[in-house]
Design a protein around this motif. Structure first.
Motif, PDB file in Angstrom:
ATOM      1  N   PRO A 233      -7.649  -1.716   0.648  1.00 19.67           N
ATOM      2  CA  PRO A 233      -6.694  -2.680   1.207  1.00 19.67           C
ATOM      3  C   PRO A 233      -5.568  -3.039   0.227  1.00 19.67           C
ATOM      4  CG  PRO A 233      -8.940  -3.344   1.734  1.00 19.67           C
ATOM      5  CD  PRO A 233      -9.051  -2.213   0.771  1.00 19.67           C
ATOM      6  N   THR A 234      -5.897  -3.172  -1.054  1.00 18.16           N
ATOM      7  CA  THR A 234      -4.862  -3.494  -2.043  1.00 18.16           C
ATOM      8  C   THR A 234      -3.890  -2.333  -2.203  1.00 18.16           C
ATOM      9  OG1 THR A 234      -6.436  -4.897  -3.225  1.00 18.16           O
ATOM     10  CG2 THR A 234      -4.448  -4.248  -4.409  1.00 18.16           C
TER      11      THR A 234
ATOM     12  N   HIS B 269      -3.032  -0.139   0.044  1.00 19.85           N
ATOM     13  CA  HIS B 269      -2.125  -0.087   1.199  1.00 19.85           C
ATOM     14  C   HIS B 269      -1.152  -1.259   1.219  1.00 19.85           C
ATOM     15  CE1 HIS B 269      -3.590   3.466   3.235  1.00 19.85           C
ATOM     16  NE2 HIS B 269      -4.828   3.086   2.950  1.00 19.85           N
ATOM     17  N   GLN B 270      -1.615  -2.419   0.769  1.00 16.73           N
ATOM     18  CA  GLN B 270      -0.721  -3.575   0.735  1.00 16.73           C
ATOM     19  C   GLN B 270       0.467  -3.308  -0.193  1.00 16.73           C
ATOM     20  OE1 GLN B 270      -2.135  -6.799  -1.580  1.00 16.73           O
ATOM     21  NE2 GLN B 270      -0.225  -7.917  -1.349  1.00 16.73           N
ATOM     22  N   LYS B 271       0.212  -2.623  -1.309  1.00 17.33           N
ATOM     23  CA  LYS B 271       1.243  -2.399  -2.301  1.00 17.33           C
ATOM     24  C   LYS B 271       2.045  -1.127  -2.078  1.00 17.33           C
ATOM     25  CE  LYS B 271      -0.837  -5.039  -6.080  1.00 17.33           C
ATOM     26  NZ  LYS B 271       0.357  -5.882  -6.331  1.00 17.33           N
ATOM     27  N   CYS B 272       1.459  -0.143  -1.379  1.00 17.86           N
ATOM     28  CA  CYS B 272       2.078   1.189  -1.324  1.00 17.86           C
ATOM     29  C   CYS B 272       2.579   1.601   0.058  1.00 17.86           C
ATOM     30  CB  CYS B 272       1.098   2.243  -1.846  1.00 17.86           C
ATOM     31  SG  CYS B 272       0.580   1.955  -3.557  1.00 17.86           S
ATOM     32  N   ASP B 273       2.052   1.032   1.134  1.00 11.09           N
ATOM     33  CA  ASP B 273       2.511   1.430   2.466  1.00 11.09           C
ATOM     34  C   ASP B 273       3.992   1.090   2.642  1.00 11.09           C
ATOM     35  OD1 ASP B 273      -0.038   2.228   2.983  1.00 11.09           O
ATOM     36  OD2 ASP B 273      -0.398   0.868   4.663  1.00 11.09           O
ATOM     37  N   GLY B 274       4.720   2.022   3.268  1.00  8.08           N
ATOM     38  CA  GLY B 274       6.124   1.792   3.571  1.00  8.08           C
ATOM     39  C   GLY B 274       7.061   1.854   2.383  1.00  8.08           C
ATOM     40  N   GLN B 275       6.593   2.355   1.249  1.00 12.90           N
ATOM     41  CA  GLN B 275       7.419   2.389   0.035  1.00 12.90           C
ATOM     42  C   GLN B 275       8.295   3.633  -0.046  1.00 12.90           C
ATOM     43  OE1 GLN B 275       7.916   0.176  -2.197  1.00 12.90           O
ATOM     44  NE2 GLN B 275       6.142  -1.148  -2.449  1.00 12.90           N
ATOM     45  N   GLY B 276       8.156   4.554   0.891  1.00  8.99           N
ATOM     46  CA  GLY B 276       8.897   5.807   0.781  1.00  8.99           C
ATOM     47  C   GLY B 276       8.173   6.769  -0.140  1.00  8.99           C
ATOM     48  N   ALA B 277       8.920   7.642  -0.803  1.00  8.85           N
ATOM     49  CA  ALA B 277       8.315   8.661  -1.666  1.00  8.85           C
ATOM     50  C   ALA B 277       7.530   8.015  -2.805  1.00  8.85           C
ATOM     51  CB  ALA B 277       9.393   9.579  -2.229  1.00  8.85           C
TER      52      ALA B 277
END
Length: 406
Positions: free
Chosen positions: A37-38, A40-48
């Protein structure tokens, strides 16, 4: 907590990505916790992003996605994705493994950490993984490495030691454009991004004659408040047992069984003079812990009869007059006081503490700076010559085969 990805490996990744870019750390398991969960919270939607694993065998590998991570429970299509190995068993050995199954280059699942390929090629972890000491035994898998990526003749052992036992895992956001200049470092014994974890040997070339000069400059990592240099590794460096470009790993110390160990070093492999580099502007705040560690190392150097000097840097931060004109170095009371204090701390004669001025923002060579640097280097070479003469005389007295200094 410093970023672990060194500049040379960042440059390599930029080359593979194929455009000018830089990296911003967004997730690190030793800092943020090893939790899906952490992640995805920090990395989802960040692009490359670039995912980097540092395993306990001193191997660095991972993967690049040009598309964002997500938690949708589906495949990530990415024709630009690739896996990579940057380092293997402590030796720099970069290899890129391009994607072949573009439709399942990555896998986004809310309970999975970074996951590459169908099968999966690299499945880092699921749920939450607690550290065991200073390492994480990730609960994913590497058994189908090569399913969706071309390994070019490599395999799970030669890429990742078939191991998910890691000291850290980092995810970096890839940002278009050049990065910012690294800021001034505040303490010489603290590790910052861009400081080396390697042992390096540098040759100096006389370009007018096309030949290398008869000396080498060897460099190893500095001191950290929370990290003690392994005393036995320092002994191996002094005795010429550690090869050039060896990458240090605090969890896997260098031993005679480490690949690359030099069993019978020659005189040329060994260290002949030791130079400590100390920021003159931070001498007054150098901790007792750091001082004790330097003293412990000096015991080993003294046992070998090795000459020692100090390069006292950042003179312009010590004295405004030196900041205005470096020619004021030897008339500055502040510099003189710093030299005396360092000599007292290190237990060395004042003549062994050599003031130098760093090149920082200068874009051209400055003779006044060069004179200080060349004087310091000449002093080191004189000490090294004296040491080698003494060692050669000792070898001759013992009836050993004497090697030329040349």
């Amino acid at each position: 907590m410093p970023e672990l990805l060194s500049k040379k490996y960042r440059d390599q990744l930029v080359t593979w990505i194929g455009r000018t870019c830089h990296f911003q750390l967004v997730y690190k398991i030793s800092r943020d916790g090893c939790s899906a969960p952490t992640f995805h919270q920090k990395c989802d939607g960040q692009g490359a992003t670039v995912t980097v694993l540092y395993n306990t065998n001193n191997t660095i590998y991972g993967g690049y996605l040009s598309q964002s991570w997500n938690s949708n429970g589906g495949w990530i299509n990415d024709p630009n994705a690739f896996l990579f190995r940057l380092q293997y068993n402590g030796s720099s050995n970069p290899l890129k493994f391009p994607v072949t199954g573009t439709g399942n280059a990555g896998y986004g699942h809310s309970n999975y950490g970074p996951t590459f390929g169908g099968g999966h090629d690299i499945y880092t972890f699921s749920g939450t993984v607690s550290p065991s000491g200073k390492a994480f035994s990730l609960n994913g898998g590497l058994t189908i490495l090569g399913h969706s990526y071309n390994l070019n003749g490599q395999n799970v052992n030669t890429i990742a030691n078939n191991s998910l036992e890691v000291t850290n895992l980092e995810v970096y956001k890839v940002i278009d454009g050049p990065g910012q200049t690294v800021p001034d470092l505040d303490k010489p014994w603290r590790e910052h991004d861009g400081w080396t974890n390697e042992y390096r040997q540098y040759k100096v070339k006389d370009f007018s004659k096309g030949k290398f000069l008869n000396f080498r400059l060897c460099d190893t990592r500095g001191f950290e408040e929370e990290f003690a240099l392994d005393a036995q590794e320092i002994s191996f460096i002094l005795d010429g047992n550690i090869p050039d470009r060896y990458q240090f790993n605090p969890l896997v110390p260098f031993t005679p069984d480490t690949p690359g160990y030099i069993k019978d070093p020659n005189m040329k492999d060994k260290i002949h003079c030791v130079a400590f580099v100390i920021d003159g502007s931070t001498v007054d705040v150098m901790s007792d812990t750091v001082q004790k560690r330097m003293k412990d190392l000096q015991v080993r150097m003294n046992h070998r009869g090795l000459p020692q000097v100090v390069f006292l840097t950042k003179l312009d931060k010590i004295c405004p007059d030196v900041n205005d004109d470096v020619k004021n170095t030897f008339t500055s009371t502040a510099v003189c006081d710093a030299v005396e204090k360092v000599a007292e701390i290190m237990g060395l004669p004042r003549a062994h503490v050599l003031p130098v001025k760093n090149y920082e923002s200068e874009t051209k060579l400055k003779p006044a700076l060069d004179i200080l640097l060349m004087q310091a280097l000449q002093r080191c070479l004189d000490f090294a010559d004296d040491y080698m003469d003494e060692q050669l005389d000792k070898m001759a007295a013992e009836g050993k085969n004497v090697q030329s200094k040349d």
